[in-house]
Design an enzyme around this catalytic site. Sequence first.
Site, PDB file in Angstrom:
ATOM      1  CG  ASP A   1      -1.749  -1.260   0.956  1.00  0.00           C
ATOM      2  OD1 ASP A   1      -2.454  -1.531   0.382  1.00  0.00           O
ATOM      3  OD2 ASP A   1      -2.051  -1.778   2.262  1.00  0.00           O
TER       4      ASP A   1
ATOM      5  CE1 TYR B   1       3.563  -7.324   3.341  1.00  0.00           C
ATOM      6  CE2 TYR B   1       3.339  -9.361   3.497  1.00  0.00           C
ATOM      7  CZ  TYR B   1       3.592  -7.871   3.282  1.00  0.00           C
ATOM      8  OH  TYR B   1       2.812  -8.213   1.624  1.00  0.00           O
TER       9      TYR B   1
END
Length: 267
Positions: free
Chosen positions: A53, A114
Amino acid sequence: MTKKIILRIAYQGTAYSGWQYQPNALSIQEVLETLLQKISRTRISVIASGRTDAGVHAQGQVAHFCCPDHPHFSDPGQIKKMLNALLPHDIVIRDVIATNEDFHSRFSAITKEYHYTLSLLPKPLPHHRLFCFSPRHKLCLESMREAAKYLVGTHDFASFANLGREYSSTVRTLYALDLLEQEHLVTVICKGNGFLYKMVRNIVGALLDIGKGKYPPEHLLEMLEKKDRKKGPPSAPPYGLSLHHVCYPSPYHWFCKHEHNSSNEEK
């Protein structure tokens, strides 16, 4: 004959609208595709392992593109040098592989990891401020670690998937969800076989509520059982998140851990 080029990419996502092309904003994908098309004079699509994003960073994003035979794309080492010489300072090509094999950066991936970085300082240090989030609240890390245990394994993560997206399934497997404390920084390490839209940031948001004492650790188990995102906490901000690395089966397993020891990194 068409060949496939695989890239391992690091980028600072601050100035970009995310990975995916956006009509009215600059994306990582657009920067790469524009450059490759100028070099090859051919339209090239760069496909990533996942679409980060706006504001999200990457240390180990993996992407591939197909191109016809071209003198500038004949040697992986030269491709890396050429792209790094022409790309802006906040995008770096870490490794390049040329292959004719059936590889897909997204569908061939077996795990992704992540990292979400939290600052325990009320005001992050200047060199950390673009890469971490400060909740400005004392956190109980032990409670957060206890809560994280409830999410490890295979579950329906509907409560951690942002609304407005359609999924064939919201079941995912988390192999690890750990908190690593180093001085005034805490890194939430999230490793799984795949992630729903904003899933990691929603998990971090839930862990922060636990750390602040708003809920007991068992609240995350209740969230899993309810399967209702509307009752979940706000997402953590994007700038603390980084796609750390993506793992693939052999012969592409060199994208996995110990990636910093790759011989390609030094070339």
